[in-house]
Enzyme design. Structure first.
Site: not given
Ligand code: 13P
Length: 252
Positions: A9, A11, A95, A97, A167, A173, A213
């Site tokens: 992803n 983002k 997601h 976010e 997740e 993150g 992560s």
């Molecule tokens: P990170 O791997 O940067 O923690 O992000 C995970 C994520 O949100 C994947 O969709």
């Protein structure tokens, strides 16, 4: 054996030219790892360029969101047909976010996933508890609600169908991944929920990815968990060599 799906992803990262270079590099480093379904989800602006860049390889390309209507006055949204027409086969939905910053709810997740499935896109539906919810002992309650409402009325077919990404929000993150024990516990619970709603066979064949992560340093132990069927990778998917090593960890 269940499918293993490792998805990147991206983002809101990469400009178009960088995305094309990254996509080609991912295709190169993962070329021999055909037991794993590798998916990359770039920003919408260069989805089409990335599809072209990986044409003829095993890499799948996905969007980061999809709307539930076929078309219409929905400024800023993308339809399933738009994604399909440029060659995307996957789409991330719900997601954390999107839930946190853009008002996504279990109900809108459900509508988007329904549309994706009926249009022929493979949805990756994200669920997971926040730190407060985990600390309050509400992890399973939250996952139950997200699965119940988010997947309500959806037709799951197991292999080749909808993918769930667990997740935990506190791991996204932050550099703090769930331990293999925490991941396995949650994945086992989620699969149990699927068994109740869809029966053993479909539940056993449904891919449940872990996200939060994931790096090349922890991927092997996470992928070793019996109910972890791949990963949804954020930051570490922006470096082809690191992402390649994560994909390699998925070759069980
Ligand atoms: P990170 O791997 O940067 O923690 O992000 C995970 C994520 O949100 C994947 O969709």
């Amino acid at each position: 054996m269940r499918e293993i799906v490792i998805a990147g992803n991206w983002k809101m990262n990469t400009l178009p030219a960088e995305g094309v270079i990254l996509a080609r590099a991912v295709a190169d480093v993962t070329a021999a790892m055909t037991q794993v379904l590798v998916v990359i989800c770039p920003p919408a602006t260069h989805l089409k360029d990335v599809v072209e860049a990986v044409r003829g390889t095993y890499i799948g390309v996905g969007g980061q969101n999809v709307h539930w209507e076929k078309s219409g006055a929905y400024t800023g949204e993308l339809s399933a047909d738009m994604l399909l027409m440029i060659g995307a086969k996957w789409v991330i939905i719900g997601h954390s976010e999107r839930r946190k910053y853009f008002g996504e709810t279990d109900e809108t997740v459900n509508k988007r996933a329904k549309r994706a499935l009926s249009a022929g896109l493979r949805p990756i539906v994200c669920i997971g508890e926040t730190l407060e919810e985990r600390q309050a002992g509400k992890t399973f309650e939250v996952l139950m609600r997200q699965v119940k409402i988010g997947l309500d009325g959806l037709v799951l077919k197991g292999r080749g169908g909808l993918v769930i990404a667990y997740e935990p929000v506190w791991a996204i993150g932050t550099g703090v991944n769930a331990t293999p024990e925490q991941a396995q516990e949650a994945h086992y619970f989620i699969r149990g929920l699927l068994k109740v709603s869809y029966g053993d066979e479909i539940a056993d064949q449904t891919v449940i990815q872990y996200g939060g992560s994931v790096t090349d340093a922890n991927a092997v132990e996470l992928m070793a968990c019996p109910d972890v069927d791949g990963a949804l990778v954020g930051g570490a998917s922006l470096k082809a060599d690191v992402f390649g090593r994560i994909v390699k960890a998925g070759v069980k």
